[in-house]
Design an enzyme around this catalytic site. Sequence first.
Site, PDB file in Angstrom:
ATOM      1  N   HIS A  80      -3.167 -14.004 -14.140  1.00 48.72           N
ATOM      2  CA  HIS A  80      -3.028 -14.251 -12.702  1.00 48.72           C
ATOM      3  C   HIS A  80      -1.758 -15.040 -12.440  1.00 48.72           C
ATOM      4  O   HIS A  80      -1.448 -15.986 -13.160  1.00 48.72           O
ATOM      5  CB  HIS A  80      -4.231 -15.040 -12.173  1.00 48.72           C
ATOM      6  CG  HIS A  80      -5.464 -14.202 -12.018  1.00 48.72           C
ATOM      7  ND1 HIS A  80      -6.584 -14.637 -11.375  1.00 48.72           N
ATOM      8  CD2 HIS A  80      -5.737 -12.933 -12.412  1.00 48.72           C
ATOM      9  CE1 HIS A  80      -7.505 -13.676 -11.381  1.00 48.72           C
ATOM     10  NE2 HIS A  80      -7.020 -12.640 -12.017  1.00 48.72           N
ATOM     11  N   TYR A 209     -10.055 -20.773  -3.726  1.00 43.76           N
ATOM     12  CA  TYR A 209     -10.612 -22.123  -3.589  1.00 43.76           C
ATOM     13  C   TYR A 209     -10.730 -22.389  -2.086  1.00 43.76           C
ATOM     14  O   TYR A 209      -9.710 -22.416  -1.393  1.00 43.76           O
ATOM     15  CB  TYR A 209      -9.680 -23.164  -4.211  1.00 43.76           C
ATOM     16  CG  TYR A 209      -9.680 -23.179  -5.724  1.00 43.76           C
ATOM     17  CD1 TYR A 209      -8.995 -22.217  -6.457  1.00 43.76           C
ATOM     18  CD2 TYR A 209     -10.365 -24.170  -6.427  1.00 43.76           C
ATOM     19  CE1 TYR A 209      -8.992 -22.242  -7.847  1.00 43.76           C
ATOM     20  CE2 TYR A 209     -10.365 -24.205  -7.815  1.00 43.76           C
ATOM     21  CZ  TYR A 209      -9.683 -23.233  -8.521  1.00 43.76           C
ATOM     22  OH  TYR A 209      -9.684 -23.255  -9.900  1.00 43.76           O
ATOM     23  N   PRO A 302     -15.073 -29.933 -12.709  1.00 43.54           N
ATOM     24  CA  PRO A 302     -14.506 -28.623 -13.035  1.00 43.54           C
ATOM     25  C   PRO A 302     -13.454 -28.075 -12.054  1.00 43.54           C
ATOM     26  O   PRO A 302     -12.801 -27.078 -12.369  1.00 43.54           O
ATOM     27  CB  PRO A 302     -15.733 -27.693 -13.052  1.00 43.54           C
ATOM     28  CG  PRO A 302     -16.736 -28.374 -12.203  1.00 43.54           C
ATOM     29  CD  PRO A 302     -16.494 -29.839 -12.352  1.00 43.54           C
ATOM     30  N   LYS A 306      -9.819 -27.710 -15.940  1.00 42.86           N
ATOM     31  CA  LYS A 306      -9.072 -28.402 -16.993  1.00 42.86           C
ATOM     32  C   LYS A 306      -9.854 -28.698 -18.268  1.00 42.86           C
ATOM     33  O   LYS A 306      -9.257 -28.952 -19.311  1.00 42.86           O
ATOM     34  CB  LYS A 306      -8.539 -29.745 -16.442  1.00 42.86           C
ATOM     35  CG  LYS A 306      -7.356 -29.590 -15.548  1.00 42.86           C
ATOM     36  CD  LYS A 306      -6.113 -29.183 -16.320  1.00 42.86           C
ATOM     37  CE  LYS A 306      -5.077 -28.570 -15.424  1.00 42.86           C
ATOM     38  NZ  LYS A 306      -4.645 -27.251 -15.759  1.00 42.86           N
ATOM     39  N   TYR A 392      -1.878 -27.098 -12.361  1.00 39.16           N
ATOM     40  CA  TYR A 392      -2.918 -26.084 -12.564  1.00 39.16           C
ATOM     41  C   TYR A 392      -2.533 -25.143 -13.706  1.00 39.16           C
ATOM     42  O   TYR A 392      -3.344 -24.877 -14.598  1.00 39.16           O
ATOM     43  CB  TYR A 392      -3.137 -25.290 -11.269  1.00 39.16           C
ATOM     44  CG  TYR A 392      -4.366 -24.410 -11.285  1.00 39.16           C
ATOM     45  CD1 TYR A 392      -5.533 -24.794 -10.615  1.00 39.16           C
ATOM     46  CD2 TYR A 392      -4.388 -23.195 -11.964  1.00 39.16           C
ATOM     47  CE1 TYR A 392      -6.669 -24.006 -10.628  1.00 39.16           C
ATOM     48  CE2 TYR A 392      -5.526 -22.399 -11.989  1.00 39.16           C
ATOM     49  CZ  TYR A 392      -6.655 -22.809 -11.315  1.00 39.16           C
ATOM     50  OH  TYR A 392      -7.776 -22.013 -11.334  1.00 39.16           O
TER      51      TYR A 392
HETATM   52  P1  FAD Z   1     -18.400 -28.666 -26.263  1.00 38.07           P
HETATM   53  O1  FAD Z   1     -18.076 -27.286 -25.857  1.00 38.07           O
HETATM   54  O2  FAD Z   1     -19.412 -29.400 -25.476  1.00 38.07           O
HETATM   55  O3  FAD Z   1     -18.849 -28.609 -27.783  1.00 38.07           O
HETATM   56  C1  FAD Z   1     -19.446 -29.704 -28.419  1.00 38.07           C
HETATM   57  C2  FAD Z   1     -20.370 -29.192 -29.497  1.00 38.07           C
HETATM   58  O4  FAD Z   1     -20.907 -30.299 -30.205  1.00 38.07           O
HETATM   59  C3  FAD Z   1     -21.538 -28.421 -28.937  1.00 38.07           C
HETATM   60  O5  FAD Z   1     -21.616 -27.138 -29.504  1.00 38.07           O
HETATM   61  C4  FAD Z   1     -22.733 -29.290 -29.235  1.00 38.07           C
HETATM   62  O6  FAD Z   1     -23.910 -28.530 -29.472  1.00 38.07           O
HETATM   63  C5  FAD Z   1     -22.253 -30.018 -30.494  1.00 38.07           C
HETATM   64  N1  FAD Z   1     -22.996 -31.259 -30.732  1.00 38.07           N
HETATM   65  C6  FAD Z   1     -23.492 -32.128 -29.818  1.00 38.07           C
HETATM   66  N2  FAD Z   1     -24.199 -33.106 -30.422  1.00 38.07           N
HETATM   67  C7  FAD Z   1     -24.124 -32.855 -31.750  1.00 38.07           C
HETATM   68  C8  FAD Z   1     -24.666 -33.516 -32.897  1.00 38.07           C
HETATM   69  N3  FAD Z   1     -25.425 -34.602 -32.765  1.00 38.07           N
HETATM   70  N4  FAD Z   1     -24.404 -32.996 -34.124  1.00 38.07           N
HETATM   71  C9  FAD Z   1     -23.656 -31.871 -34.241  1.00 38.07           C
HETATM   72  N5  FAD Z   1     -23.138 -31.203 -33.195  1.00 38.07           N
HETATM   73  C10 FAD Z   1     -23.364 -31.694 -31.961  1.00 38.07           C
HETATM   74  N6  FAD Z   1     -14.414 -26.506 -17.951  1.00 38.07           N
HETATM   75  C11 FAD Z   1     -13.565 -25.792 -17.256  1.00 38.07           C
HETATM   76  O7  FAD Z   1     -12.353 -25.913 -17.495  1.00 38.07           O
HETATM   77  N7  FAD Z   1     -14.015 -24.915 -16.283  1.00 38.07           N
HETATM   78  C12 FAD Z   1     -15.354 -24.727 -16.051  1.00 38.07           C
HETATM   79  O8  FAD Z   1     -15.738 -23.932 -15.212  1.00 38.07           O
HETATM   80  C13 FAD Z   1     -16.277 -25.464 -16.773  1.00 38.07           C
HETATM   81  N8  FAD Z   1     -17.598 -25.320 -16.584  1.00 38.07           N
HETATM   82  C14 FAD Z   1     -18.464 -26.079 -17.322  1.00 38.07           C
HETATM   83  C15 FAD Z   1     -19.825 -25.960 -17.156  1.00 38.07           C
HETATM   84  C16 FAD Z   1     -20.720 -26.758 -17.884  1.00 38.07           C
HETATM   85  C17 FAD Z   1     -22.213 -26.625 -17.677  1.00 38.07           C
HETATM   86  C18 FAD Z   1     -20.212 -27.696 -18.808  1.00 38.07           C
HETATM   87  C19 FAD Z   1     -21.140 -28.595 -19.616  1.00 38.07           C
HETATM   88  C20 FAD Z   1     -18.846 -27.784 -19.002  1.00 38.07           C
HETATM   89  C21 FAD Z   1     -17.967 -26.990 -18.269  1.00 38.07           C
HETATM   90  N9  FAD Z   1     -16.595 -27.077 -18.446  1.00 38.07           N
HETATM   91  C22 FAD Z   1     -15.746 -26.350 -17.736  1.00 38.07           C
HETATM   92  C23 FAD Z   1     -16.026 -27.945 -19.440  1.00 38.07           C
HETATM   93  C24 FAD Z   1     -15.697 -27.171 -20.720  1.00 38.07           C
HETATM   94  O9  FAD Z   1     -16.697 -26.220 -20.978  1.00 38.07           O
HETATM   95  C25 FAD Z   1     -15.607 -28.201 -21.802  1.00 38.07           C
HETATM   96  O10 FAD Z   1     -14.532 -29.055 -21.463  1.00 38.07           O
HETATM   97  C26 FAD Z   1     -15.404 -27.610 -23.186  1.00 38.07           C
HETATM   98  O11 FAD Z   1     -16.552 -26.937 -23.607  1.00 38.07           O
HETATM   99  C27 FAD Z   1     -15.062 -28.726 -24.159  1.00 38.07           C
HETATM  100  O12 FAD Z   1     -15.127 -28.262 -25.469  1.00 38.07           O
HETATM  101  P2  FAD Z   1     -15.602 -29.188 -26.633  1.00 38.07           P
HETATM  102  O13 FAD Z   1     -15.545 -28.322 -27.855  1.00 38.07           O
HETATM  103  O14 FAD Z   1     -14.850 -30.444 -26.605  1.00 38.07           O
HETATM  104  O15 FAD Z   1     -17.108 -29.579 -26.291  1.00 38.07           O
HETATM  105  C1  DHB Z   2     -13.768 -21.371 -13.082  1.00 37.38           C
HETATM  106  C2  DHB Z   2     -14.193 -22.660 -13.137  1.00 37.38           C
HETATM  107  C3  DHB Z   2     -13.420 -23.642 -12.573  1.00 37.38           C
HETATM  108  O1  DHB Z   2     -13.802 -24.916 -12.625  1.00 37.38           O
HETATM  109  C4  DHB Z   2     -12.234 -23.353 -11.937  1.00 37.38           C
HETATM  110  O2  DHB Z   2     -11.521 -24.333 -11.357  1.00 37.38           O
HETATM  111  C5  DHB Z   2     -11.814 -22.060 -11.899  1.00 37.38           C
HETATM  112  C6  DHB Z   2     -12.590 -21.072 -12.483  1.00 37.38           C
HETATM  113  C7  DHB Z   2     -14.593 -20.309 -13.688  1.00 37.38           C
HETATM  114  O3  DHB Z   2     -15.675 -20.616 -14.212  1.00 37.38           O
HETATM  115  O4  DHB Z   2     -14.207 -19.144 -13.630  1.00 37.38           O
END
Ligand code: FAD
Ligand code: DHB
Length: 399
Positions: A80, A209, A302, A306, A392
Amino acid sequence: MTPSPVLEERTRVAIIGAGPSGMLLAHLLAQRGVESVVLESRSEEYVASRIRAGILEQSTVDLLREAGLAGRLDREAQEHRGIYLQWPEERHHLDFVALTGRTVHVYGQTEVQKDLVAARTAAGQRVHYEIGDTALHDLESDHPSVTFTDRAGRARRVAAEVVVGCDGSFGPSRAAVPEAARRTWEKTYPYSWLGILADVAPSTDELIYAWHPDGFAMHSMRSSTVSRLYLQVPNGTDVDDWSDDRIWEALATRLGHGQDGWQLTPGPVTEKSVLPMRSFVQTPMRHGRLFLAGDAGHIVPPTGAKGLNLAVADVGLLAPALAAWLVDGDRRPAEAYAETALRRVWRCTHFSWWMTSMLHTSGDPFDAQLQLSQLRWVASSEAGATGLAENYAGLPIGF
Ligand code: FAD
Ligand code: DHB
């Protein structure tokens, strides 16, 4: 009966969490000749199917390409060149390419995770899934370790030179830093998002948005046949109070169905959930031989898309820093990691707070006028638009 002995395993880096930050770190370390073990409390299928982020900024795509992980992304993701910002009776396109020369890609976190798992499986990565009782030890010594109970119920220990907490917002790593050595900054927001995934072609070519007196709404997508949409809802909202019809009606109103002939096409909802919104930063991102990366160190609301991008930027910095230490004996990049990573963390924390504050309604009429004034400025001034676009589409890694 004598207790069974703890099964001992050795590695250079013990990574807690097999989400995007943990699996990408394992991959980037392996490419630099550093072997690791990944420890994950959930199953491989569970981690790969969590519906979360959907937008990859330019530097994330660049890093995945350089790491040889972008084959499917380059075939399947949509590139995009900007977003739409809108409020009642107005819709404006911000063209990131014209403003900053950078783009974003629509590619779900589920897909990034599948690509990472496929690459690490092919390389024979050691990963323990479905573990329990994860505990970190001796982080201030030069022989840290992680103990856990494996899927079969056996007690295990991974001894390492470095431990990296990639275990998200609920994992144990963050709290393994002694209270006296850590500081946290936190903000909760008085609203949440109701998100849906729907089997219907997006009604827009790029993300919308929308500010609306009823609350924020966003139209995103996952592919040419799957739409992802969000609505601002009050904290504590029960998802069962929102029927599919009620959701589509609110989306149509807030996204401006009928405005200049634009139509929102509804379709079957396949997933529905409420997400609370929070800003959180813990410093420092390193304590002794423990490093924090991704959501383990910081959470953003969200709205600026980021969270995942920041997790990728952290490990993009950490992997070469750890390799410099463990392969070449140069500790300086690892010692600088916390400070360097935090510069980007605070930039993204501010941007996510700013997008959130500009677009979500609070019920205060004065705030609403300020938000509309801000939106008009961003949409009509090249300086305003460039500021949003630069943040962004993402600043270069290392910023
Ligand atoms: P995570 O993906 O959370 O991975 C951490 C891992 O550690 C998990 O698999 C977990 O099971 C594991 N873990 C936890 N505790 C333990 C333990 N005790 N022992 C071993 N393993 C463990 N970001 C965006 O940019 N846009 C979005 O739309 C967006 N939507 C989101 C929606 C939700 C519901 C959530 C929770 C987050 C969202 N985010 C979004 C944020 C984005 O998904 C996270 O920033 C991203 O997943 C970060 O990656 P990570 O690997 O650091 O953490
Ligand atoms: C999506 C999530 C976001 O937080 C955003 O700013 C843009 C897109 C998504 O889930 O597609």
